[in-house]
Write an enzyme that holds these catalytic residues in place. Structure first.
Site, mmCIF file in Angstrom:
data_model
loop_
_atom_site.group_PDB
_atom_site.id
_atom_site.type_symbol
_atom_site.label_atom_id
_atom_site.label_comp_id
_atom_site.label_asym_id
_atom_site.label_seq_id
_atom_site.Cartn_x
_atom_site.Cartn_y
_atom_site.Cartn_z
ATOM 1 N N GLY A 261 0.838 -1.191 0.000
ATOM 2 C CA GLY A 261 0.000 0.000 0.000
ATOM 3 C C GLY A 261 0.867 1.233 0.000
ATOM 4 O O GLY A 261 2.089 1.163 0.014
ATOM 5 N N THR A 262 0.240 2.372 -0.013
ATOM 6 C CA THR A 262 0.973 3.628 -0.028
ATOM 7 C C THR A 262 0.092 4.699 0.584
ATOM 8 O O THR A 262 -1.071 4.470 0.881
ATOM 9 C CB THR A 262 1.370 4.001 -1.467
ATOM 10 O OG1 THR A 262 2.176 5.186 -1.445
ATOM 11 C CG2 THR A 262 0.155 4.275 -2.325
ATOM 12 N N ILE A 263 0.668 5.860 0.824
ATOM 13 C CA ILE A 263 -0.113 6.984 1.324
ATOM 14 C C ILE A 263 0.180 8.192 0.463
ATOM 15 O O ILE A 263 1.188 8.257 -0.240
ATOM 16 C CB ILE A 263 0.195 7.323 2.794
ATOM 17 C CG1 ILE A 263 1.588 7.963 2.931
ATOM 18 C CG2 ILE A 263 0.085 6.125 3.691
ATOM 19 C CD1 ILE A 263 1.656 9.052 3.932
#
Length: 272
Positions: A261-263
């Site tokens: 995932g990432t932000i």
């Protein structure tokens, strides 16, 4: 000597850039003191917060994964599972070491994360685990300042980061959806999307945009990316014409590994 990055482990870790970017952004645009900026995070890390179901589940899922990648004595367990058992809902979770690091940044400045003993300790820990990091990698790390890329969606200007960010995927996806025509009135309601045809179009458009991501997205310093073509409205119309309206397509499997995932952090002040 590796041809591909492993999915997990020290060789997947890049030099952390967030703290340097905070400092650079603060130097250019900041008005508040570092104490004011970091104070709430320091308070949460030192004073703690109540464990909730999502946090507990995440820790329990990650514990065996980390043990498999780094060994059963990895420090992850002592930090995120200090009682040797799952957290109970409502128990107070504290990160005192994180609080001390943030306090140092508040006093000494954001560059302290990369210089001096903090950078040395990080490089040393990663090297001990088998990473290829050196002290110089931390001290010489620099933020990347880029110009945004953009498209329009039914007259609305949309901007995002250029590669190696995946933001171009969102812009291409919007172009494909726009080429298929506007949604019918009533498609979007307070309860969500009411028209299954729009959901189908969005999923199919995403398959096409993700295929281009797999084919082209990388670090632009090492490989040319056909940005103009990927953002071209005519190209988006070609892709939109390929969407079957009565069934789901079966594209080739993605080359990207599952999971992860990432932000994204965006900040706008009162002056825009």
């Amino acid at each position: 000597g590796l041809r591909t990055l492993p999915i997990r482990g020290p060789l997947t870790v890049t030099v952390p850039g967030a703290v340097r970017s905070w400092g650079d952004a603060h130097a250019r645009f900041g008005r508040l003191s570092r104490d004011a900026l970091l104070g709430p995070a320091i308070e949460l890390a030192a004073g703690g917060f109540p464990a909730w179901d999502g946090f507990i589940d995440a820790v329990e899922r990650m514990t065996p994964i980390v043990a498999d990648a780094l060994g059963p004595t990895a420090a992850f367990a002592s930090v995120y599972r200090p009682n040797g058992r799952p957290w109970r809902p409502g128990e107070r979770v504290r990160f005192p070491a994180l609080a001390r690091t943030l306090e140092r940044l508040a006093v000494e400045g954001f560059d302290a994360f990369y210089d001096g003993d903090l950078g040395e300790r990080q490089a040393g820990a990663l090297a001990t685990l088998g990473g290829a990091h050196g002290v110089a990698d931390f001290r010489e790390h620099r933020s990347t300042w880029t110009n945004p890329i953009e498209t329009t969606y039914h007259g609305v200007r949309v901007t995002t980061h250029p590669p190696n960010s995946s933001g171009i995927v969102a812009l291409e996806l919007l172009n494909i959806l726009e080429a298929g025509g506007p949604p019918d009135p009533g498609t979007f309601t307070l309860d969500g999307v009411a028209d299954h045809r729009w959901i189908h179009r969005a999923i199919e458009a995403a398959k096409l945009a993700m295929a281009d991501r797999d084919a082209h997205l990388t670090d632009p310093e090492f490989h040319d990316i056909p940005m103009a073509r990927l953002l071209d409205k005519g190209y988006a119309a070609e892709l939109a014409a390929r969407i079957p309206l009565d069934h789901a397509s079966h594209p080739a499997p993605s080359t990207s590994p599952r999971g992860g995932g990432t932000i994204y952090l965006g900040v706008v002040d009162v002056n825009g």
